[in-house]
Design a protein around this motif. Structure first.
Motif, PDB file in Angstrom:
ATOM      1  N   PHE A   1       0.816  -1.205   0.000  1.00  0.00           N
ATOM      2  CA  PHE A   1       0.000   0.000   0.000  1.00  0.00           C
ATOM      3  C   PHE A   1       0.853   1.259   0.000  1.00  0.00           C
ATOM      4  N   CYS A   2       0.279   2.314  -0.551  1.00  0.00           N
ATOM      5  CA  CYS A   2       0.941   3.612  -0.578  1.00  0.00           C
ATOM      6  C   CYS A   2       0.898   4.239   0.822  1.00  0.00           C
ATOM      7  N   THR A   3       1.660   5.314   0.984  1.00  0.00           N
ATOM      8  CA  THR A   3       1.721   5.955   2.295  1.00  0.00           C
ATOM      9  C   THR A   3       0.487   6.800   2.571  1.00  0.00           C
ATOM     10  N   VAL A   4      -0.257   7.179   1.525  1.00  0.00           N
ATOM     11  CA  VAL A   4      -1.507   7.909   1.715  1.00  0.00           C
ATOM     12  C   VAL A   4      -2.614   6.869   1.910  1.00  0.00           C
ATOM     13  N   LEU A   5      -3.026   6.680   3.160  1.00  0.00           N
ATOM     14  CA  LEU A   5      -3.920   5.578   3.505  1.00  0.00           C
ATOM     15  C   LEU A   5      -5.269   6.091   3.978  1.00  0.00           C
ATOM     16  N   GLN A   6      -5.847   7.010   3.225  1.00  0.00           N
ATOM     17  CA  GLN A   6      -7.138   7.595   3.570  1.00  0.00           C
ATOM     18  C   GLN A   6      -8.245   6.923   2.755  1.00  0.00           C
ATOM     19  N   ILE A   7      -9.219   6.363   3.460  1.00  0.00           N
ATOM     20  CA  ILE A   7     -10.347   5.681   2.821  1.00  0.00           C
ATOM     21  C   ILE A   7     -11.562   6.605   2.864  1.00  0.00           C
ATOM     22  N   PRO A   8     -12.058   7.069   1.714  1.00  0.00           N
ATOM     23  CA  PRO A   8     -13.210   7.982   1.695  1.00  0.00           C
ATOM     24  C   PRO A   8     -14.523   7.244   1.933  1.00  0.00           C
ATOM     25  N   HIS A   9     -14.632   6.646   3.105  1.00  0.00           N
ATOM     26  CA  HIS A   9     -15.799   5.830   3.439  1.00  0.00           C
ATOM     27  C   HIS A   9     -15.928   5.800   4.947  1.00  0.00           C
ATOM     28  N   PHE A  10     -17.069   5.316   5.451  1.00  0.00           N
ATOM     29  CA  PHE A  10     -17.222   5.206   6.902  1.00  0.00           C
ATOM     30  C   PHE A  10     -16.889   3.814   7.400  1.00  0.00           C
ATOM     31  N   PHE A  11     -16.570   2.874   6.483  1.00  0.00           N
ATOM     32  CA  PHE A  11     -16.037   1.580   6.873  1.00  0.00           C
ATOM     33  C   PHE A  11     -15.074   1.109   5.783  1.00  0.00           C
ATOM     34  N   CYS A  12     -14.342   0.043   6.056  1.00  0.00           N
ATOM     35  CA  CYS A  12     -13.333  -0.446   5.121  1.00  0.00           C
ATOM     36  C   CYS A  12     -14.001  -1.248   4.006  1.00  0.00           C
ATOM     37  N   GLU A  13     -14.477  -0.545   3.026  1.00  0.00           N
ATOM     38  CA  GLU A  13     -15.133  -1.169   1.875  1.00  0.00           C
ATOM     39  C   GLU A  13     -14.069  -1.670   0.902  1.00  0.00           C
ATOM     40  N   LEU A  14     -14.260  -2.865   0.356  1.00  0.00           N
ATOM     41  CA  LEU A  14     -13.220  -3.565  -0.398  1.00  0.00           C
ATOM     42  C   LEU A  14     -12.664  -2.760  -1.551  1.00  0.00           C
ATOM     43  N   THR A  15     -13.529  -2.205  -2.401  1.00  0.00           N
ATOM     44  CA  THR A  15     -13.034  -1.492  -3.586  1.00  0.00           C
ATOM     45  C   THR A  15     -12.247  -0.248  -3.199  1.00  0.00           C
ATOM     46  N   GLN A  16     -12.701   0.463  -2.156  1.00  0.00           N
ATOM     47  CA  GLN A  16     -11.969   1.652  -1.697  1.00  0.00           C
ATOM     48  C   GLN A  16     -10.632   1.255  -1.072  1.00  0.00           C
ATOM     49  N   PHE A  17     -10.623   0.120  -0.398  1.00  0.00           N
ATOM     50  CA  PHE A  17      -9.413  -0.412   0.223  1.00  0.00           C
ATOM     51  C   PHE A  17      -8.357  -0.713  -0.837  1.00  0.00           C
ATOM     52  N   ILE A  18      -8.788  -1.350  -1.917  1.00  0.00           N
ATOM     53  CA  ILE A  18      -7.865  -1.754  -2.973  1.00  0.00           C
ATOM     54  C   ILE A  18      -7.329  -0.554  -3.748  1.00  0.00           C
ATOM     55  N   LYS A  19      -8.105   0.525  -3.834  1.00  0.00           N
ATOM     56  CA  LYS A  19      -7.663   1.720  -4.554  1.00  0.00           C
ATOM     57  C   LYS A  19      -6.417   2.339  -3.937  1.00  0.00           C
ATOM     58  N   LEU A  20      -6.108   2.014  -2.687  1.00  0.00           N
ATOM     59  CA  LEU A  20      -4.955   2.590  -2.005  1.00  0.00           C
ATOM     60  C   LEU A  20      -3.659   1.840  -2.293  1.00  0.00           C
ATOM     61  N   THR A  21      -3.756   0.712  -2.976  1.00  0.00           N
ATOM     62  CA  THR A  21      -2.567  -0.100  -3.203  1.00  0.00           C
ATOM     63  C   THR A  21      -1.650   0.499  -4.259  1.00  0.00           C
ATOM     64  N   CYS A  22      -0.356   0.241  -4.082  1.00  0.00           N
ATOM     65  CA  CYS A  22       0.627   0.611  -5.099  1.00  0.00           C
ATOM     66  C   CYS A  22       1.012  -0.611  -5.936  1.00  0.00           C
ATOM     67  N   SER A  23       0.436  -1.772  -5.608  1.00  0.00           N
ATOM     68  CA  SER A  23       0.687  -2.989  -6.375  1.00  0.00           C
ATOM     69  C   SER A  23      -0.265  -3.063  -7.560  1.00  0.00           C
ATOM     70  N   ASP A  24      -0.018  -4.031  -8.405  1.00  0.00           N
ATOM     71  CA  ASP A  24      -0.930  -4.287  -9.522  1.00  0.00           C
ATOM     72  C   ASP A  24      -2.158  -5.009  -8.977  1.00  0.00           C
ATOM     73  N   ALA A  25      -3.299  -4.319  -8.976  1.00  0.00           N
ATOM     74  CA  ALA A  25      -4.527  -4.866  -8.389  1.00  0.00           C
ATOM     75  C   ALA A  25      -5.495  -5.372  -9.448  1.00  0.00           C
ATOM     76  N   LEU A  26      -4.995  -5.631 -10.664  1.00  0.00           N
ATOM     77  CA  LEU A  26      -5.877  -6.067 -11.742  1.00  0.00           C
ATOM     78  C   LEU A  26      -6.603  -7.358 -11.386  1.00  0.00           C
ATOM     79  N   ILE A  27      -5.859  -8.320 -10.828  1.00  0.00           N
ATOM     80  CA  ILE A  27      -6.479  -9.603 -10.469  1.00  0.00           C
ATOM     81  C   ILE A  27      -7.545  -9.405  -9.401  1.00  0.00           C
ATOM     82  N   ASN A  28      -7.241  -8.556  -8.414  1.00  0.00           N
ATOM     83  CA  ASN A  28      -8.222  -8.280  -7.359  1.00  0.00           C
ATOM     84  C   ASN A  28      -9.497  -7.674  -7.924  1.00  0.00           C
ATOM     85  N   ASN A  29      -9.350  -6.707  -8.828  1.00  0.00           N
ATOM     86  CA  ASN A  29     -10.516  -6.044  -9.409  1.00  0.00           C
ATOM     87  C   ASN A  29     -11.334  -6.997 -10.271  1.00  0.00           C
TER      88      ASN A  29
END
Length: 312
Positions: free
Chosen positions: A168-196
């Motif tokens: 994950f990147c150092t900017v770890l702000q989730i624009p949500h009131f809970f840890c929703e999966l798609t918002q969680f994955i948007k913070l990654t610096c890895s290749d998240a194609l498989i996850n999506n």
């Protein structure tokens, strides 16, 4: 952008519904009220069903499990949000975020499966009434619940294990009131194609199976009801399905609305507000739908409340 492995992460930050500090007390009061109503409403349904022998049937057994699932979904998300607002601290640990996301997937998937199981129950009751208690015997009912739980748990574990491989990147702000999966994955610096891809494939498969089961059940239900000669018989048959159809419409309607909103807007704030409609509102309204539209449930609740008032 600088990235960090998940083992080095300490916390994420849930930005909630708004960054306006003046609105935080209002949001706290609103969600506290929603949570209390959700817990009390669903708990009353469970107590009413368990205390009334006339409701010890497969239909109300599944309703009790739906109410328990609604309690679990709300408890997984809302208390943490309330605690963060009260403490004026938006942080949540990496483990806590991953755990919260996992439980949301488990109970969200379980509710999805339960709605299909309840449609099947209504199909058997209306289309095969003489064999209903044979087909929907206690063992079969428990197996259907366990199968639903197994499917939702495997679905959750699959996504959780796939997230563990990400950095994950150092900017770890989730624009949500809970840890929703798609918002969680948007913070990654890895290749998240498989996850999506996995998110869309799993959502399509689970959604298609559940909705297909519901549609199949109601096509046969409508066909059977239309063959009933008396209008009173038709009304009675349809009335047993009215509450379930309302809950199904609310659950899938709000979920579809969030999907459409996400597709047409790039605003994270609009998306999170829309997400409230599927993650909070259905769980609060389900008890009211079943208690207002179902005569047996209303009578059981009346007896339960009278008993509680007498004890007090």
């Amino acid at each position: 952008m600088e990235s960090t492995n998940h083992t080095a992460l300490s916390e994420f930050f849930l930005l909630g519904l708004t960054d306006d500090s003046a609105l935080q007390p209002l949001i706290f009061s609103l969600f506290l009220s929603i949570y209390v109503v959700t817990i009390l409403g669903n708990l009353l349904i469970i107590l009413a069903v368990s205390s009334d022998p006339q409701l010890h049937t497969p239909m109300y057994f599944f309703l009790s499990n739906l109410s328990f699932t609604d309690i679990c979904i709300s408890t997984t998300t809302i208390p943490k949000m309330l605690a963060n607002i009260q403490a004026q601290d938006q942080s949540i640990s990496y483990t806590g975020c991953l755990t919260q996301n996992g439980f949301v997937l488990v109970f969200g998937g379980l509710e999805n499966c339960l709605l299909a199981v309840m449609a099947y129950d209504r199909y058997v009751a209306i289309c095969h009434p003489l064999r209903y208690m044979v087909i929907m015997n206690p063992c079969h009912c428990v197996l259907l619940i366990l199968l639903s739980l197994l499917i939702s748990t495997v679905h959750s574990l699959l996504h959780t294990l796939m997230v563990l491989r990400l950095s994950f990147c150092t900017v770890l702000q989730i624009p949500h009131f809970f840890c929703e999966l798609t918002q969680f994955i948007k913070l990654t610096c890895s290749d998240a194609l498989i996850n999506n891809i996995l998110i869309y494939v799993a959502a399509f498969v689970l959604g298609a199976i559940s909705t297909s089961g519901i549609i199949f059940s109601y096509v046969h239900i409508v066909s059977s009801v239309l063959r009933i000669p008396s209008s009173e018989g038709k009304h009675k048959a349809f009335s047993t399905c009215g509450s379930h159809l309302s809950v199904v419409s609310l659950f899938y309607g709000t979920g579809f609305g969030v999907y459409i909103n996400s597709a047409v807007t790039d605003s994270p704030r609009n998306t999170v507000v829309a997400s409230v409609m599927y993650s909070v509102v259905p769980q609060m309204l389900n008890p009211f739908i079943y208690s207002l539209r179902n005569r047996d449930t209303k009578e059981a609740l009346r007896k339960l409340l009278s008993r509680i008032a007498f004890l007090v």
